[in-house]
Design a protein around this motif. Structure first.
Motif, mmCIF file in Angstrom:
data_model
loop_
_atom_site.group_PDB
_atom_site.id
_atom_site.type_symbol
_atom_site.label_atom_id
_atom_site.label_comp_id
_atom_site.label_asym_id
_atom_site.label_seq_id
_atom_site.Cartn_x
_atom_site.Cartn_y
_atom_site.Cartn_z
ATOM 1 N N ARG A 1 0.897 -0.813 -0.210
ATOM 2 C CA ARG A 1 0.189 -0.299 0.289
ATOM 3 C C ARG A 1 0.742 1.573 -0.186
ATOM 4 O O ARG A 1 0.846 2.309 -0.504
ATOM 5 C CB ARG A 1 -0.978 -0.299 1.144
ATOM 6 C CG ARG A 1 -1.706 1.025 1.857
ATOM 7 C CD ARG A 1 -2.659 1.070 0.456
ATOM 8 N NE ARG A 1 -2.646 1.891 -0.829
ATOM 9 C CZ ARG A 1 -3.820 1.359 -1.784
ATOM 10 N NH1 ARG A 1 -5.452 0.320 -1.355
ATOM 11 N NH2 ARG A 1 -3.747 1.782 -2.663
ATOM 12 N N GLN A 2 2.007 1.325 0.745
ATOM 13 C CA GLN A 2 2.678 2.413 1.116
ATOM 14 C C GLN A 2 3.278 3.008 -0.670
ATOM 15 O O GLN A 2 3.433 4.019 -1.213
ATOM 16 C CB GLN A 2 3.973 1.921 2.064
ATOM 17 C CG GLN A 2 5.167 3.139 1.763
ATOM 18 C CD GLN A 2 5.760 3.356 3.073
ATOM 19 O OE1 GLN A 2 5.514 3.044 4.395
ATOM 20 N NE2 GLN A 2 7.016 3.211 2.775
ATOM 21 N N GLU A 3 4.263 1.461 -1.010
ATOM 22 C CA GLU A 3 4.429 1.520 -2.057
ATOM 23 C C GLU A 3 3.609 2.164 -3.382
ATOM 24 O O GLU A 3 4.461 2.911 -4.669
ATOM 25 C CB GLU A 3 5.494 0.451 -2.485
ATOM 26 C CG GLU A 3 6.303 -0.259 -1.446
ATOM 27 C CD GLU A 3 7.998 1.316 -1.382
ATOM 28 O OE1 GLU A 3 8.083 1.674 -2.265
ATOM 29 O OE2 GLU A 3 7.998 1.714 -0.581
ATOM 30 N N LEU A 4 2.795 1.812 -4.047
ATOM 31 C CA LEU A 4 1.780 1.964 -4.619
ATOM 32 C C LEU A 4 1.521 4.036 -4.420
ATOM 33 O O LEU A 4 1.296 4.287 -5.020
ATOM 34 C CB LEU A 4 0.759 1.359 -4.474
ATOM 35 C CG LEU A 4 0.668 -0.060 -4.790
ATOM 36 C CD1 LEU A 4 -0.547 -0.712 -3.919
ATOM 37 C CD2 LEU A 4 0.856 0.039 -6.507
ATOM 38 N N THR A 5 1.466 3.928 -3.303
ATOM 39 C CA THR A 5 1.392 5.668 -3.000
ATOM 40 C C THR A 5 2.318 6.080 -3.253
ATOM 41 O O THR A 5 2.557 7.513 -3.461
ATOM 42 C CB THR A 5 0.532 5.412 -1.749
ATOM 43 O OG1 THR A 5 -0.254 5.023 -0.680
ATOM 44 C CG2 THR A 5 0.208 7.750 -0.958
ATOM 45 N N ARG A 6 3.422 6.183 -2.909
ATOM 46 C CA ARG A 6 4.647 6.682 -3.484
ATOM 47 C C ARG A 6 5.052 6.356 -4.864
ATOM 48 O O ARG A 6 5.228 7.862 -5.276
ATOM 49 C CB ARG A 6 6.038 5.685 -2.805
ATOM 50 C CG ARG A 6 7.372 5.928 -3.493
ATOM 51 C CD ARG A 6 8.352 5.143 -2.254
ATOM 52 N NE ARG A 6 9.167 6.152 -2.469
ATOM 53 C CZ ARG A 6 10.330 5.183 -1.625
ATOM 54 N NH1 ARG A 6 10.651 3.925 -1.099
ATOM 55 N NH2 ARG A 6 11.913 5.527 -2.078
ATOM 56 N N THR B 1 10.791 -2.513 -4.345
ATOM 57 C CA THR B 1 10.169 -2.246 -5.604
ATOM 58 C C THR B 1 8.708 -3.229 -6.307
ATOM 59 O O THR B 1 8.913 -4.151 -5.719
ATOM 60 C CB THR B 1 10.860 -2.705 -6.734
ATOM 61 O OG1 THR B 1 12.569 -2.884 -5.709
ATOM 62 C CG2 THR B 1 10.889 -2.862 -8.022
ATOM 63 N N VAL B 2 8.198 -2.362 -7.070
ATOM 64 C CA VAL B 2 6.846 -2.958 -7.235
ATOM 65 C C VAL B 2 6.697 -3.199 -8.629
ATOM 66 O O VAL B 2 7.387 -2.317 -9.653
ATOM 67 C CB VAL B 2 5.470 -1.499 -6.687
ATOM 68 C CG1 VAL B 2 4.073 -2.415 -7.410
ATOM 69 C CG2 VAL B 2 5.736 -1.464 -5.255
ATOM 70 N N HIS B 3 6.937 -4.337 -8.668
ATOM 71 C CA HIS B 3 5.922 -5.372 -9.981
ATOM 72 C C HIS B 3 5.187 -5.274 -10.723
ATOM 73 O O HIS B 3 3.889 -5.350 -9.369
ATOM 74 C CB HIS B 3 7.439 -5.423 -10.883
ATOM 75 C CG HIS B 3 7.332 -7.555 -10.188
ATOM 76 N ND1 HIS B 3 8.873 -7.227 -8.964
ATOM 77 C CD2 HIS B 3 7.005 -7.877 -10.549
ATOM 78 C CE1 HIS B 3 8.236 -7.780 -8.124
ATOM 79 N NE2 HIS B 3 7.504 -8.872 -9.026
ATOM 80 N N TRP B 4 4.571 -5.258 -11.928
ATOM 81 C CA TRP B 4 3.337 -6.250 -11.522
ATOM 82 C C TRP B 4 3.586 -7.123 -12.511
ATOM 83 O O TRP B 4 4.210 -7.971 -13.305
ATOM 84 C CB TRP B 4 2.240 -5.271 -12.987
ATOM 85 C CG TRP B 4 1.950 -3.617 -11.686
ATOM 86 C CD1 TRP B 4 0.917 -3.385 -11.447
ATOM 87 C CD2 TRP B 4 2.483 -2.827 -11.645
ATOM 88 N NE1 TRP B 4 -0.129 -2.273 -11.327
ATOM 89 C CE2 TRP B 4 1.895 -1.649 -10.698
ATOM 90 C CE3 TRP B 4 4.147 -2.364 -12.181
ATOM 91 C CZ2 TRP B 4 1.941 -0.517 -10.326
ATOM 92 C CZ3 TRP B 4 4.461 -1.029 -11.245
ATOM 93 C CH2 TRP B 4 3.911 -0.134 -10.145
ATOM 94 N N VAL B 5 2.340 -8.432 -11.956
ATOM 95 C CA VAL B 5 2.663 -9.578 -13.092
ATOM 96 C C VAL B 5 0.785 -9.813 -12.938
ATOM 97 O O VAL B 5 0.107 -9.382 -13.324
ATOM 98 C CB VAL B 5 2.829 -10.718 -12.131
ATOM 99 C CG1 VAL B 5 3.813 -10.311 -11.234
ATOM 100 C CG2 VAL B 5 1.799 -10.932 -11.090
#
Length: 603
Positions: A253-258, A390-394
């Protein structure tokens, strides 16, 4: 693109040609000639910068985007309590991206769950207009090159968008906070409510059940208006992809806001990837919102909110468009009140990335709209996961639970969850995705009321123990602000459980949590404006037919035409309702969005 979706899109484009052109001209003028920081006087800028210390030098040097945060934070509304420290963190993340951020303003955020069934609910719908006005006030200072909108619940997201779209030259991102973890299952909560309605559960037992269901910070977990808002922001491309239903307090949640703050800094007019809100919200994005609503069985409130949001962007969508789309869009999600799972179960089964991938694959969503993410809608078919920071999408893969999510090629129903009804009572909407098919047609005598509390009293007195169509009128936007009538769901559900044929007809609203009882709502014209719902008398045979798409009083045509309208009750005062008289007097009809500010602005 599926032919039916393309045809509705073309219909909206043709209808909106002049108003959309005027809107695009407006935001182009605002971008090129509007008030911006370099044009402000030194005293004006000094006032704007006086409240900040760490960012003052960067603002003075005008080195990067200054982000205006419009926040709906309060700690009475669980979904918005999570926003407490967001601005503080967002300022840090803006600096990482070479930008600055300030809180441009706050907007009111009432909780319909608190006011449901009480006088405060008569302010609810017009809180959306108040939020739109407050958003405009916050952004009016001319000191921002982008906007971050912090809001989730029922009227808040539509109001934020309505206000921000009048500053459509600004890149804008909606930032959600996520749903609370699952508590008492929704069906168990509903069962206690129905037991309480018939006197088989105590108030203490009911309160304990409600607190177990609504137990912490975050959005309520049923698929009502708040969570339908979040779905809609995803299919319109206004979130960081996959952000809608990630729980508060998690690293993801935090990294998506960032990521949202960083992305906003990258799509400003000074760079080479300019993505203003007014370009993102076009006719195709509005159709995507309607398709998402139908495919997931979302809240009936969006038959008001989508037209209002569209109008703020110079776009005209009507209920006929929803009806045509509903015939072509399959129902691929079942989330309470349309199923047993809550939104956490929906997210675990694949969530919005799964829904978007399926709808794109069947040609039901416009994939080529401008979104805040690069790559168009395809980016929203990826599920965010986190590895360290690091956020990545799958790819979301197959449905994790086919009782919650199904492929578009093998849906729960071949058509969407909404119908438009028309007949001698007027035009109305009905949500059928949670209603058993053998309840789609109800024909029964009317019992007419002018106040939902009178319905509850009649139920307690045993006066409704029969096949009945409950008519509650003078509940429209001009009459009393069009409150939700969700308090009627438990007693009407009890009557239905007892084997009676039961329906509701009203010019008011039901909650986004409306469920198994067929409800013909938003009846238009409303009674106060001479709508035919005002002619119904006790005992009239009323037919609500979601199969044929009709709502009629089975009364001789000559007698029907000769009947006088019922006399409206006097306008209520107290709880601040008198202060909203201006809104009631200006409000448009439900099909146009029931907005006073848009009507007053000539939009």
């Amino acid at each position: 693109m599926k032919d039916a979706v393309a045809a509705v899109t073309d219909r909206i484009i043709a209808r909106s040609r002049d108003s959309r052109r005027a809107y695009l001209d407006l935001i182009e003028r605002e971008r090129d000639n509007g008030i911006r920081r370099p044009q402000l006087g030194c005293a004006n800028l000094a006032h704007a910068y006086a409240g900040t210390d760490e960012d003052r030098d960067a603002m003075k040097a005008d080195r990067g985007m200054n982000i205006g945060i419009v926040t709906a934070y309060n700690d009475m509304l669980s979904a918005h309590a999570v926003y407490y420290r967001y601005p503080e963190l967002m300022k840090v993340w803006a600096r990482e991206a070479g930008a600055t951020a300030q809180v441009a303003g706050g907007v009111p955020a009432m909780c319909d769950g608190v006011t449901q069934g009480y006088p405060g609910m008569e302010l609810s719908l017009f809180s959306r207009d108040t939020i739109a006005l407050s958003t405009a006030v916050g952004l009016s200072h001319g000191t921002f090159e982008g906007a971050a909108l912090l809001g989730i619940c029922d009227k808040i997201v539509p109001g934020l968008l309505m206000g921000a779209l009048r500053f459509g030259h600004l890149p804008t991102i909606l930032i959600p906070g996520g749903p609370m973890p699952t508590g008492l299952p929704n069906k168990a909560k509903a069962a206690v409510r129905e037991r309480y309605a018939v006197g088989d559960a105590s108030r203490d037992e009911l309160l304990d059940a409600e607190i177990q269901a609504y137990h912490g910070k975050g959005t309520c977990t049923f698929y009502g208006t708040a969570n339908t808002n979040q779905m809609m922001m995803e299919v319109m491309g206004l979130h960081i992809p996959g952000a809608a239903f990630v729980n508060p307090g998690t690293k993801l949640r935090q990294e998506l806001t960032r990521a949202a703050v960083h992305r906003l800094a990258a799509i400003g007019m000074r760079g080479d990837d300019y993505r203003p809100l007014g370009w993102c919200v076009d006719e195709r994005a509005i159709v995507n919102a309607a398709v998402g609503l139908l495919a997931t069985g979302g809240s009936t409130n969006h038959l008001l909110h989508v037209p209002a949001i569209a109008r703020a962007a110079g776009i005209v969508i009507d209920w006929e468009d929803f009806d045509r789309l509903s015939a072509a869009v399959p129902l691929i999600a079942r989330v309470y009140p349309n199923g047993s799972a809550d939104v956490n179960g929906f997210e675990a089964a694949g969530g919005m990335p799964y829904v978007i991938r399926e709808l794109l694959g069947e040609g039901l969503l416009h994939g080529d709209i401008m979104t805040i993410a690069s790559g168009g809608m395809v980016a929203y078919a990826g599920k965010p996961v986190i590895d360290g920071d690091t956020v990545h999408w799958v790819d979301p893969g197959v449905s994790g639970d086919d009782t919650i999510l199904r492929p578009a090629a093998a849906p729960f129903s071949p058509d969407g969850g909404m119908r438009i009804l028309a007949g001698n009572i007027g035009r109305a909407c009905i949500k059928v995705s949670a209603v058993e098919r053998d309840r789609w047609v109800v024909e029964a005598p009317a019992r007419v009321f002018h106040d939902q509390l009178d319905v509850l009293e009649a139920f307690k007195a045993g006066e409704l123990e029969q096949d009945v169509v409950v008519v509650v009128r003078f509940q429209g936007p001009r009459a009393n602000g069009m409150p939700e009538l969700h308090k009627l769901t438990p007693p009407l559900g009890v009557l239905q459980n007892r084997g009676f044929r039961v329906a509701l007809v009203t010019d008011g609203r039901m909650s986004g949590a409306s469920g198994k009882v067929p409800c013909a709502i938003h009846c238009s014209p409303e009674a106060l404006l001479g709508g035919a719902i005002g002619r119904i008398r006790d005992g009239d045979l009323i037919r609500v037919d979601a199969v044929a798409g009709t709502v009629d009083a089975r009364v001789d045509a000559d007698e029907w035409a000769a009947r006088e309208q019922a006399v409206a009750p006097p306008a209520a005062t107290g709880m601040g309702r008198e202060l909203f008289g201006m809104f009631r007097s200006l409000a448009d009809e439900a099909e146009k969005g029931a907005s006073a500010v848009l009507a007053g602005a000539g939009l």
